[in-house]
Design a protein around this motif. Structure first.
Motif, PDB file in Angstrom:
ATOM      1  N   LYS A  13      53.030  57.407  84.547  1.00  0.00           N
ATOM      2  CA  LYS A  13      53.561  56.241  84.990  1.00  0.00           C
ATOM      3  C   LYS A  13      54.998  56.274  85.899  1.00  0.00           C
ATOM      4  N   ARG A  14      55.735  57.085  85.484  1.00  0.00           N
ATOM      5  CA  ARG A  14      56.664  57.301  86.423  1.00  0.00           C
ATOM      6  C   ARG A  14      56.292  57.738  87.620  1.00  0.00           C
ATOM      7  N   GLU A  15      55.409  58.615  87.654  1.00  0.00           N
ATOM      8  CA  GLU A  15      55.022  59.236  88.961  1.00  0.00           C
ATOM      9  C   GLU A  15      54.668  57.954  89.892  1.00  0.00           C
ATOM     10  N   GLU A  16      53.834  57.028  89.297  1.00  0.00           N
ATOM     11  CA  GLU A  16      53.051  55.943  89.962  1.00  0.00           C
ATOM     12  C   GLU A  16      54.153  55.060  90.475  1.00  0.00           C
ATOM     13  N   ILE A  17      55.195  54.755  89.539  1.00  0.00           N
ATOM     14  CA  ILE A  17      56.332  54.004  90.025  1.00  0.00           C
ATOM     15  C   ILE A  17      57.025  54.375  91.279  1.00  0.00           C
ATOM     16  N   ALA A  18      57.322  56.022  91.150  1.00  0.00           N
ATOM     17  CA  ALA A  18      57.975  56.670  92.307  1.00  0.00           C
ATOM     18  C   ALA A  18      57.193  56.619  93.536  1.00  0.00           C
ATOM     19  N   ASN A  19      55.976  56.803  93.414  1.00  0.00           N
ATOM     20  CA  ASN A  19      54.944  56.731  94.896  1.00  0.00           C
ATOM     21  C   ASN A  19      54.994  55.134  95.313  1.00  0.00           C
ATOM     22  N   ALA A  20      54.917  54.340  94.317  1.00  0.00           N
ATOM     23  CA  ALA A  20      54.919  52.919  94.684  1.00  0.00           C
ATOM     24  C   ALA A  20      56.379  52.436  95.514  1.00  0.00           C
ATOM     25  N   CYS A  21      57.578  52.881  94.877  1.00  0.00           N
ATOM     26  CA  CYS A  21      58.684  52.780  95.496  1.00  0.00           C
ATOM     27  C   CYS A  21      58.684  53.507  96.979  1.00  0.00           C
ATOM     28  N   ASN A  22      58.272  54.698  97.068  1.00  0.00           N
ATOM     29  CA  ASN A  22      58.249  55.435  98.408  1.00  0.00           C
ATOM     30  C   ASN A  22      57.358  54.660  99.398  1.00  0.00           C
ATOM     31  N   ALA A  23      56.207  54.174  98.947  1.00  0.00           N
ATOM     32  CA  ALA A  23      55.389  53.529  99.894  1.00  0.00           C
ATOM     33  C   ALA A  23      56.204  52.165 100.586  1.00  0.00           C
ATOM     34  N   VAL A  24      57.002  51.755  99.610  1.00  0.00           N
ATOM     35  CA  VAL A  24      57.791  50.434 100.105  1.00  0.00           C
ATOM     36  C   VAL A  24      58.915  50.770 100.999  1.00  0.00           C
ATOM     37  N   ILE A  25      59.455  51.912 100.807  1.00  0.00           N
ATOM     38  CA  ILE A  25      60.633  52.329 101.498  1.00  0.00           C
ATOM     39  C   ILE A  25      60.130  53.104 102.849  1.00  0.00           C
ATOM     40  N   VAL A  38      62.254  58.780  96.187  1.00  0.00           N
ATOM     41  CA  VAL A  38      62.282  58.290  94.779  1.00  0.00           C
ATOM     42  C   VAL A  38      61.408  59.264  94.260  1.00  0.00           C
ATOM     43  N   THR A  39      61.780  59.900  93.034  1.00  0.00           N
ATOM     44  CA  THR A  39      61.212  61.021  92.139  1.00  0.00           C
ATOM     45  C   THR A  39      61.005  60.354  90.863  1.00  0.00           C
ATOM     46  N   GLU A 103      77.407  56.428  83.632  1.00  0.00           N
ATOM     47  CA  GLU A 103      77.089  57.749  83.416  1.00  0.00           C
ATOM     48  C   GLU A 103      75.699  58.158  83.197  1.00  0.00           C
ATOM     49  N   GLY A 104      75.458  59.507  83.908  1.00  0.00           N
ATOM     50  CA  GLY A 104      74.128  59.889  83.830  1.00  0.00           C
ATOM     51  C   GLY A 104      73.274  59.684  84.893  1.00  0.00           C
ATOM     52  N   ARG A 105      73.911  58.655  85.714  1.00  0.00           N
ATOM     53  CA  ARG A 105      72.764  58.420  87.020  1.00  0.00           C
ATOM     54  C   ARG A 105      73.353  59.369  88.164  1.00  0.00           C
ATOM     55  N   SER A 106      72.429  59.927  88.735  1.00  0.00           N
ATOM     56  CA  SER A 106      72.961  60.852  89.787  1.00  0.00           C
ATOM     57  C   SER A 106      73.416  60.080  91.217  1.00  0.00           C
ATOM     58  N   SER A 107      74.495  60.591  91.717  1.00  0.00           N
ATOM     59  CA  SER A 107      75.003  59.748  92.852  1.00  0.00           C
ATOM     60  C   SER A 107      73.811  59.512  93.767  1.00  0.00           C
ATOM     61  N   GLU A 108      73.149  60.564  94.149  1.00  0.00           N
ATOM     62  CA  GLU A 108      72.314  60.458  95.323  1.00  0.00           C
ATOM     63  C   GLU A 108      71.067  59.622  94.981  1.00  0.00           C
ATOM     64  N   GLY A 109      70.515  59.686  93.655  1.00  0.00           N
ATOM     65  CA  GLY A 109      69.313  58.778  93.293  1.00  0.00           C
ATOM     66  C   GLY A 109      69.646  57.588  92.561  1.00  0.00           C
ATOM     67  N   GLY A 110      71.045  57.106  92.291  1.00  0.00           N
ATOM     68  CA  GLY A 110      71.090  56.031  91.591  1.00  0.00           C
ATOM     69  C   GLY A 110      70.554  54.833  92.572  1.00  0.00           C
ATOM     70  N   ARG A 111      71.024  54.931  93.861  1.00  0.00           N
ATOM     71  CA  ARG A 111      70.872  53.543  94.974  1.00  0.00           C
ATOM     72  C   ARG A 111      69.420  53.462  94.938  1.00  0.00           C
ATOM     73  N   GLU A 112      68.476  54.651  95.510  1.00  0.00           N
ATOM     74  CA  GLU A 112      67.139  54.405  95.360  1.00  0.00           C
ATOM     75  C   GLU A 112      66.395  54.220  94.276  1.00  0.00           C
ATOM     76  N   ALA A 113      66.733  54.468  93.105  1.00  0.00           N
ATOM     77  CA  ALA A 113      66.403  54.225  92.094  1.00  0.00           C
ATOM     78  C   ALA A 113      66.447  52.960  91.593  1.00  0.00           C
TER      79      ALA A 113
END
Length: 116
Positions: A13-25, A38-39, A103-113
């Motif tokens: 499901k996380r892969e599905e969500i990541a793919n959906a996000c990538n399709a939008v952006i 988005v991974t 804390e725990g959110r990667s600086s480069e990944g937080g904005r996209e996620a």
């Protein structure tokens, strides 16, 4: 909407969500960079941070209620309202955009996620 359906998605499901996000952006004719993509890990972190924030807000509300305090949140809901995770304010968005991420959110990944 994915979060409202299931706060603990499995890897598929996380892969599905990541793919959906990538399709939008994704912009036509332009490849997403590694930082933009988005991974499933970024989705995992986003969901974990969202659950943590909901729990934190519920704990604060419980403490305030135990002291007889009913404070309006930025979204216009009182602390006694059910916490559903949909009352992120402009302040929350500003904090994420300006590097005050949880804390725990990667600086480069937080904005996209965050867009999930």
């Amino acid at each position: 909407s994915y979060f409202n359906e299931n706060q603990y998605p499995d890897e598929a499901k996380r892969e599905e969500i990541a793919n959906a996000c990538n399709a939008v952006i994704q912009k036509p004719g332009k490849k997403l960079s590694d930082l933009e993509r988005v991974t499933s890990l970024k989705v995992y972190n986003w969901f974990a941070n969202r659950r943590k924030e909901i729990k934190r807000r519920a704990n604060i509300a419980a403490i305030l209620e135990s002291h007889g305090i009913d404070v309006q949140s930025p979204g216009g809901h009182s602390n006694s309202d059910d916490v559903d995770g949909n009352d992120y304010s402009e302040q929350d968005t500003w904090q994420v955009r300006n590097g005050e991420e949880e804390e725990g959110r990667s600086s480069e990944g937080g904005r996209e996620a965050e867009k999930v």
